[in-house]
Every structure is written in C-alpha cells, then in structure tokens.
Design an enzyme around this catalytic site. Structure first.
Site, PDB file in Angstrom:
ATOM      1  N   HIS A 249      -5.601   4.514  10.745  1.00 42.66           N
ATOM      2  CA  HIS A 249      -4.585   4.205   9.732  1.00 42.66           C
ATOM      3  C   HIS A 249      -5.128   4.201   8.295  1.00 42.66           C
ATOM      4  CE1 HIS A 249      -2.211   2.537  13.127  1.00 42.66           C
ATOM      5  NE2 HIS A 249      -3.316   1.920  13.482  1.00 42.66           N
TER       6      HIS A 249
HETATM    7  O1  RIB Z   1      -1.224  -1.726  11.895  1.00 40.36           O
HETATM    8  C1  RIB Z   1      -2.438  -1.129  11.504  1.00 40.36           C
HETATM    9  C2  RIB Z   1      -3.119  -1.919  10.441  1.00 40.36           C
HETATM   10  O2  RIB Z   1      -3.429  -3.215  10.925  1.00 40.36           O
HETATM   11  C3  RIB Z   1      -4.468  -1.311  10.019  1.00 40.36           C
HETATM   12  O3  RIB Z   1      -4.724  -1.598   8.676  1.00 40.36           O
HETATM   13  C4  RIB Z   1      -5.438  -2.025  10.894  1.00 40.36           C
HETATM   14  O4  RIB Z   1      -6.753  -2.065  10.316  1.00 40.36           O
HETATM   15  C5  RIB Z   1      -4.846  -3.395  10.922  1.00 40.36           C
HETATM   16  O5  RIB Z   1      -5.225  -4.060   9.712  1.00 40.36           O
END
Ligand code: RIB
Ligand code: CA
Length: 322
Positions: A249
């Site tokens: 992500h």
């Molecule tokens: O939902 C994904 C996010 O939540 C990302 O930033 C992961 O590192 C967690 O923080």
C-alpha cells in the site's frame, strides 16, 4: 510523449516530503522509496500497525539500514478518540516480523511529531505531507496550527477506498482514527488518496520478492524476507488465490508524487464517516454523476502501472546497496 518506463526512470519531480508512518512492512518500503526519490525532510511515527514504541523502533531500524541522515520524531500513541487499534494479524507482534533485523544504533530525535510537522511546514516551502498510517499526527498538527493546511503543497496519503479491510467499509488507517481522518479530509489541503482500490493492484508477488532478493546485501535480503512474511500473513487472511502477494500500500502514496505518470486518478468529494454503527471509518466517495454533488476535495488514485512502480522499488533498494 515519454513512455511509462521512461517516466518511471526519470522522475519528473523531487518533492520535499515529510513521511508519517506506522512501520509496518509496506511503510518500510515507503521509507526506502521516499529516501531515494524525494527530499525527505523528516519521518514521524504514529501508533497503528503496532504500538508507538514498536513503530518508532522500526522506523529507526529502517533509517539505519538505509544509512540516511533524516530526523525521526515519534508522535501519538493513540487515536483522538477511543483505544489504539493494531494490526498484528498482518504485521506480527513487532510490527515488522519476518526478518532478522539489527537493533537501531541512532537515537530518536524527538517525541512531539505534531510540533515537528508544524515546524517543518513553516521551514519548507511546497512541503508534501505523506501519511501512511492513522492520521492522528497530521490532525494534531492542524489543530496546533491551522495554517498548516494552507502552508503545505498538499497531502498524499494511503488510506480509505471504496471497500475496507478492517470492516466492510473501513480501511485500517482511516478506521483506526476516523476523527483524525475527517479533520484531514475537511482541512481544505489538496489531497491525493491511495486507497485500497489502487493499492491492491500493487502486490508483492513471489517473482517481485525474488527480484529484490537478487540484489543481495542486508537491506535487500531483509526486505525480501519481510515481504515473504507479509504476503503469507496477507494471503492467509484472504480467499485462496485472490491475491498473489501482500498489497504494498504505502509506497504508492510516495510514487503518486514522484512518478504521477504511473497512475490514473479521478477527482471526487470524500468525507469520513465518524458516527455509523457499521460505517464508522468509511471514506464516503461521491461517485454520483449528479451536478448537485459537492465539489471534489480529493484526487482518488484508480490505477497504477504496478510493474513500473515495482521497478522503482527495486531501483531504490539497489541505490542503498553498496
Ligand atoms: O490498510 C493498509 C494500511 O494500514 C497500510 O498503511 C498498512 O501499513 C497499515 O498501516
Ligand atoms: Ca502504514
């Protein structure tokens, strides 16, 4: 017309960035990519994937592994409202399970991330805030100094989406602190949103992990081991065959600034639900084609050239490999 590959290897810009994170496997990749492709003015940490002590420890580990000279300031250990929420089911107890990582050797630079963010916004023109964890520190900085939202170039965040991962509609970073998220989304600052719709397109497939491992050296092998763990945890939480690897992500929030040609985006009005029994933590994205809809406040990323983006991850890791 630059080809996508050409745009991917010659970044059109080197923005000044302050990265707010909760390392976190994908946060670790975002730190590497930001260190390589931006003028990284600071790293702040927030409770999220793991408690603040762990996310801060992990940020210090990553700073040492990269050998970079950037300040790390810890921030909030809890959301604005309610109890801290963590994601050990994805990132493990330490927040960065899966690799044999060295203990940090350099000290933390401060423990008031919100003040550090405020100061940085006044010290740097055209600063981009890149939060990739719960938005608590960003909201606290905006509450400390309302000029922050006007001073900055914008906010490129990982969070939200048209579906959730901690509930049907709640993505972790928003769901963990909805009040903070609503302060940020309603601040008037330009916002780029890397939500789950785009980040699930960017997976740590076995082939990509092996590309990292082939670089060799402590950093590359540690990151490969981390992504093996992350992918195993991610895939066991999803339907068989749905994902070919963990969704990376957070680096997309950085690449959206440094390599915009890799993305497609659409402007939408987005608010954060803070009240709903089933929808608290939802980013409510107005997709209506009605002219009565409110003016957009967010550039929502809808597509990424995942292969070109991963080329940039491998290039960044190779850059920090002696
Ligand atoms: O939902 C994904 C996010 O939540 C990302 O930033 C992961 O590192 C967690 O923080
Ligand atoms: Ca994160």
């Amino acid at each position: 017309m630059l080809s996508v590959m050409s745009a991917a290897t010659h970044p059109p810009s080197r923005p000044s960035v302050l990265l707010d994170c909760d390392p976190g496997h994908d946060d670790a990749i975002a730190i590497v990519v930001a260190a390589r492709n931006t003028d990284l003015v600071g790293i702040t940490t927030v409770a999220g994937n793991a408690p603040l002590t762990s996310t801060t420890h992990n940020a210090l580990v990553m700073r040492d592994l990269l050998g970079i000279d950037v300040e790390v300031h810890s921030g909030s250990s809890r959301p604005l409202v309610g109890k801290p929420k963590h994601a050990g089911h994805v990132h493990g107890e330490s927040g960065l399970d899966g690799a044999d990582l060295p203990e940090p050797t350099t000290p933390l630079n401060g423990t008031d991330a919100a003040q550090f963010i405020v100061d940085a916004c006044h010290q740097h023109d055209k600063l981009w805030l890149v939060p990739v964890g719960p938005l608590t520190n960003i909201a606290l900085a905006m509450q400390k100094d309302p000029a922050v939202a006007q001073r900055i170039a914008g906010i490129s965040l990982m969070g939200g989406g048209s579906f959730g991962n901690r509930s049907a509609v709640g993505e972790f970073n928003i769901w963990a602190d909805p009040e903070a998220a609503q302060i940020v989304f309603s601040s008037g600052a330009p916002i780029i949103m890397a939500g789950l719709d785009v980040t699930h397109q960017f997976q740590a497939t076995p082939a990509r992990i092996e590309r990292l491992r082939a670089i060799g050296g402590t950093l590359a092998i540690s990151l490969a081991d981390l992504l093996v763990f992350f992918s195993m945890m991610y895939q066991r939480n999803h339907d068989e065959g749905h994902l070919q690897g963990g969704a990376m992500h957070d680096p997309l929030a950085v690449l959206a600034l440094t390599h915009p040609a890799l993305f497609e985006r659409t402007n939408r009005h987005v608010v954060v639900e803070t009240k709903g029994e089933y929808t608290r933590g939802m980013t409510v994205i107005d997709e209506r084609r009605l002219i009565e809809r409110k003016a957009s406040n967010v550039a929502v990323l809808t597509y990424v050239d995942a292969e070109a983006a991963f080329d940039l991850v491998t290039a960044a890791v190779a850059h920090f490999t002696p």
